[in-house]
Design a protein around this motif. Sequence first.
Motif, PDB file in Angstrom:
ATOM      1  N   PHE A 288       0.823  -1.218   0.000  1.00  0.00           N
ATOM      2  CA  PHE A 288       0.000   0.000   0.000  1.00  0.00           C
ATOM      3  C   PHE A 288       0.855   1.265   0.000  1.00  0.00           C
ATOM      4  O   PHE A 288       0.357   2.358   0.202  1.00  0.00           O
ATOM      5  CB  PHE A 288      -0.998  -0.005   1.159  1.00  0.00           C
ATOM      6  N   ALA A 289       2.185   1.125  -0.216  1.00  0.00           N
ATOM      7  CA  ALA A 289       3.043   2.308  -0.297  1.00  0.00           C
ATOM      8  C   ALA A 289       3.012   2.903  -1.694  1.00  0.00           C
ATOM      9  O   ALA A 289       3.913   3.635  -2.085  1.00  0.00           O
ATOM     10  CB  ALA A 289       4.468   1.938   0.095  1.00  0.00           C
ATOM     11  N   PHE A 290       1.989   2.571  -2.466  1.00  0.00           N
ATOM     12  CA  PHE A 290       1.945   2.994  -3.862  1.00  0.00           C
ATOM     13  C   PHE A 290       1.246   4.342  -4.040  1.00  0.00           C
ATOM     14  O   PHE A 290       1.117   4.841  -5.141  1.00  0.00           O
ATOM     15  CB  PHE A 290       1.228   1.907  -4.677  1.00  0.00           C
ATOM     16  N   THR A 291       0.812   4.956  -2.958  1.00  0.00           N
ATOM     17  CA  THR A 291      -0.083   6.122  -3.050  1.00  0.00           C
ATOM     18  C   THR A 291       0.583   7.344  -3.683  1.00  0.00           C
ATOM     19  O   THR A 291       0.093   7.867  -4.682  1.00  0.00           O
ATOM     20  CB  THR A 291      -0.608   6.487  -1.654  1.00  0.00           C
ATOM     21  N   THR A 292       1.717   7.774  -3.110  1.00  0.00           N
ATOM     22  CA  THR A 292       2.372   8.946  -3.709  1.00  0.00           C
ATOM     23  C   THR A 292       3.034   8.567  -5.030  1.00  0.00           C
ATOM     24  O   THR A 292       3.353   9.434  -5.837  1.00  0.00           O
ATOM     25  CB  THR A 292       3.428   9.574  -2.769  1.00  0.00           C
ATOM     26  N   LEU A 293       3.227   7.253  -5.249  1.00  0.00           N
ATOM     27  CA  LEU A 293       3.756   6.806  -6.545  1.00  0.00           C
ATOM     28  C   LEU A 293       2.673   6.942  -7.611  1.00  0.00           C
ATOM     29  O   LEU A 293       2.958   7.312  -8.752  1.00  0.00           O
ATOM     30  CB  LEU A 293       4.255   5.358  -6.450  1.00  0.00           C
ATOM     31  N   ARG A 294       1.424   6.657  -7.219  1.00  0.00           N
ATOM     32  CA  ARG A 294       0.314   6.899  -8.151  1.00  0.00           C
ATOM     33  C   ARG A 294       0.269   8.372  -8.533  1.00  0.00           C
ATOM     34  O   ARG A 294       0.180   8.717  -9.718  1.00  0.00           O
ATOM     35  CB  ARG A 294      -1.025   6.506  -7.518  1.00  0.00           C
TER      36      ARG A 294
ATOM     37  N   THR B 113      -1.243 -10.447  -3.550  1.00  0.00           N
ATOM     38  CA  THR B 113      -2.161 -11.154  -4.461  1.00  0.00           C
ATOM     39  C   THR B 113      -2.771 -10.129  -5.420  1.00  0.00           C
ATOM     40  O   THR B 113      -2.715  -8.921  -5.146  1.00  0.00           O
ATOM     41  CB  THR B 113      -3.321 -11.810  -3.676  1.00  0.00           C
ATOM     42  N   PRO B 114      -3.397 -10.569  -6.493  1.00  0.00           N
ATOM     43  CA  PRO B 114      -4.050  -9.607  -7.401  1.00  0.00           C
ATOM     44  C   PRO B 114      -5.066  -8.731  -6.675  1.00  0.00           C
ATOM     45  O   PRO B 114      -5.200  -7.537  -6.970  1.00  0.00           O
ATOM     46  CB  PRO B 114      -4.727 -10.506  -8.440  1.00  0.00           C
ATOM     47  N   GLY B 115      -5.747  -9.302  -5.704  1.00  0.00           N
ATOM     48  CA  GLY B 115      -6.782  -8.553  -4.986  1.00  0.00           C
ATOM     49  C   GLY B 115      -6.224  -7.515  -4.033  1.00  0.00           C
ATOM     50  O   GLY B 115      -6.977  -6.721  -3.460  1.00  0.00           O
ATOM     51  N   MET B 116      -4.892  -7.520  -3.820  1.00  0.00           N
ATOM     52  CA  MET B 116      -4.284  -6.549  -2.913  1.00  0.00           C
ATOM     53  C   MET B 116      -3.641  -5.384  -3.650  1.00  0.00           C
ATOM     54  O   MET B 116      -3.047  -4.501  -3.027  1.00  0.00           O
ATOM     55  CB  MET B 116      -3.241  -7.235  -2.015  1.00  0.00           C
ATOM     56  N   LEU B 117      -3.727  -5.376  -4.971  1.00  0.00           N
ATOM     57  CA  LEU B 117      -3.170  -4.250  -5.735  1.00  0.00           C
ATOM     58  C   LEU B 117      -4.083  -3.031  -5.610  1.00  0.00           C
ATOM     59  O   LEU B 117      -5.308  -3.163  -5.638  1.00  0.00           O
ATOM     60  CB  LEU B 117      -3.040  -4.629  -7.212  1.00  0.00           C
ATOM     61  N   LEU B 118      -3.480  -1.861  -5.499  1.00  0.00           N
ATOM     62  CA  LEU B 118      -4.261  -0.615  -5.469  1.00  0.00           C
ATOM     63  C   LEU B 118      -4.489  -0.121  -6.890  1.00  0.00           C
ATOM     64  O   LEU B 118      -3.690  -0.396  -7.787  1.00  0.00           O
ATOM     65  CB  LEU B 118      -3.512   0.479  -4.708  1.00  0.00           C
ATOM     66  N   TYR B 119      -5.538   0.649  -7.080  1.00  0.00           N
ATOM     67  CA  TYR B 119      -5.811   1.370  -8.331  1.00  0.00           C
ATOM     68  C   TYR B 119      -5.775   0.433  -9.556  1.00  0.00           C
ATOM     69  O   TYR B 119      -5.140   0.740 -10.578  1.00  0.00           O
ATOM     70  CB  TYR B 119      -4.800   2.528  -8.519  1.00  0.00           C
ATOM     71  N   VAL B 120      -6.447  -0.715  -9.440  1.00  0.00           N
ATOM     72  CA  VAL B 120      -6.346  -1.766 -10.464  1.00  0.00           C
ATOM     73  C   VAL B 120      -6.778  -1.259 -11.844  1.00  0.00           C
ATOM     74  O   VAL B 120      -6.102  -1.533 -12.848  1.00  0.00           O
ATOM     75  CB  VAL B 120      -7.183  -2.983 -10.042  1.00  0.00           C
ATOM     76  N   ASP B 121      -7.866  -0.486 -11.882  1.00  0.00           N
ATOM     77  CA  ASP B 121      -8.348  -0.016 -13.189  1.00  0.00           C
ATOM     78  C   ASP B 121      -7.305   0.853 -13.877  1.00  0.00           C
ATOM     79  O   ASP B 121      -7.079   0.736 -15.085  1.00  0.00           O
ATOM     80  CB  ASP B 121      -9.655   0.776 -13.023  1.00  0.00           C
ATOM     81  N   GLU B 122      -6.675   1.710 -13.094  1.00  0.00           N
ATOM     82  CA  GLU B 122      -5.646   2.580 -13.678  1.00  0.00           C
ATOM     83  C   GLU B 122      -4.432   1.772 -14.117  1.00  0.00           C
ATOM     84  O   GLU B 122      -3.843   2.038 -15.169  1.00  0.00           O
ATOM     85  CB  GLU B 122      -5.227   3.656 -12.674  1.00  0.00           C
ATOM     86  N   LEU B 123      -4.058   0.787 -13.304  1.00  0.00           N
ATOM     87  CA  LEU B 123      -2.907  -0.055 -13.662  1.00  0.00           C
ATOM     88  C   LEU B 123      -3.139  -0.684 -15.037  1.00  0.00           C
ATOM     89  O   LEU B 123      -2.250  -0.719 -15.889  1.00  0.00           O
ATOM     90  CB  LEU B 123      -2.701  -1.163 -12.629  1.00  0.00           C
TER      91      LEU B 123
END
Lengths: 279, 355
Positions: free
Chosen positions: A122-128, A152-162
Amino acid sequence: MHNPYLPYPVRISDIITETEDRNLKTFEYVFINPEDEEKFDYQPGQFAELSIAGKGEIPIGIASSPVEKGFLKFTVNKVGLVSTHLHNMKVGDVMGVRGPLGNWYPWDKMEGKNVVIIGGGFAFTTLRSSIVYMLANREKFKEIHVIYGARTPGMLLYVDELKEWEKRDDIHMHITVDATDDPDWKYNTGFVPTITDQKAPPATTDTYAIVCGPPIMIKFTQPVLDKLKYKHDHIIMSLENRMKCGIGICGHCNIGRHLVCKDGPVFTLDQLNKMPKEY
Amino acid sequence: MKVLKITKEDLAKGLDTLNKSFRLIGPVKDKDEEFHNFEELGQGELPDFNFRNTRLSPKSIVYPQSEKMFEYTLDSNDPEHDILIEVKKEPSPQVVVGIRPCDAKAFSLVKLNFDTPEYKDPYWLRRFEATTLLGLACHNPCSSCFCASAGSGPFNTESLDMLLVEEQGGYLAQVLTKKGEELAHTAGWTDEAGSDAQKQIDTMKEAAEKRIKSQISTDNLKNKLDMEIYEEPYWEDVSFSCINCGTCTYLCPTCWCFDVQDETCGNCGIRMRNWDSCMYPLFSLHGSGHNPRGEKLHRVRQRFMHKLKYYVDKYDSGIQCVGCGRCVNHCPVNIDIRRVCELMNRSEVCPVTTE
């Protein structure tokens, strides 16, 4: 005298549950006083204090990007008193945001350069925030690589944007999960350090790596970047520490003479090598 | 600089006058008559100057242990519910009489933290601006005082608006600032001392400084790398007996760290700040359970490193200590900052000994 402890009042305009364990939610805010939005002039990499009357404040990285107007976004892990209360709040509820705080990724230095983003969990926030910013200013950067992993796939943030970014040809996406038995998973499998080893471009004086993730990921990614010959002043990291004021006054978040809230949260590995490991 | 001559009667009369327009704060003997502390003086009440220094430092006069920052209501019928509202209360003008030069100097060290180019702490600054410091020079320092070698001194005038120097029958008073001038005027202290008054003060100052037997050396602190001191093996011995009680940070005139807490009663509440201490594990505990300073060695080292090294480097100044000796006197396990400073400052590495 301006009071730097006073949050701007905001209203929750949207809430998105990001992960399958429901512990990560993204909160979108709009300013109650429109003029406050202009004062909240931020850069990708900065954070803010989310303030709930009666509960307190938490320092959270800004997940929205300055190129997105009209709202702010923060993705919050449910951990303690304030974040747990926040997870129970609803769209329309009123709270506060105080910031922007801290320094940011060195955008002036990275202009005209290659940028490799390495993120985990979940450290992907400021990276987004950074990716959205770079894509909106695409001509200012050379090659952009993103290595991002979750358990896991279900733990990725911002999946639609990815998925959207995967389709673009002006950004190299390397999404990965530690393990999955999902037959539809068509991206990488493996830990972030392994994928970094396989996919990250070799170091040049024109290539900067931004690394953000859990301590275990950072511990095993650093040797990989050393192997790829990344110089420590070209490896950029963002730290967290317990904070209260967020403006360098209350004394909580120091690492040596530096305060994570004001002199950070962004430091180069070169700087961190000379500092106590108190984070 | 003007030097006034004030008799004991005139001092009492002047303070009485000041008490009508200021909140007057001075040293008074505790009710158990064991020690002195700064208290607000009632009408007609006079400070008791028969003390060496107060048990608690006077930092709370500018920086209360607990302070209201904002108010809020959670009542959804109120249009401003869940919004923090600034408490608009200007601090009332106050005079601190009888503050020791070391404690006054502490305000100038702490000011660097609260008054920065980017952010101003309005609570600390407003109260400091509303405060006039009428100091009292030290003729008889305690055995644990080391102010003279800590960048302060028994006659140091930093942060003071006026300094009273006791002499036979009364006081010589140095008027140091505009605030001090106004104070003398309001109090009706107008008798200028003779032309040799400053010389008299200098002689007494020299004598007082000679009486301070305890000293520290700080000359090497700046030149050493912080990691060099940080990684020294002596921290194990220094911290061994520490019980993390926090007495040192509580008594210290230059410790400034604070915590922020919300307190709700019914639908209404306040956000306040309270003194905090780096001696407590909770000070640095992450939400995840990880603690960067989870062991007492880390916390003891943090306190001394902050005062004697990080502060020195960050502000390119002296140490964040005025040598008042409170932490030395009141540490329940006899940890002595003078000894720690000696270890940190020594130029060659010698075998670890803590006696």
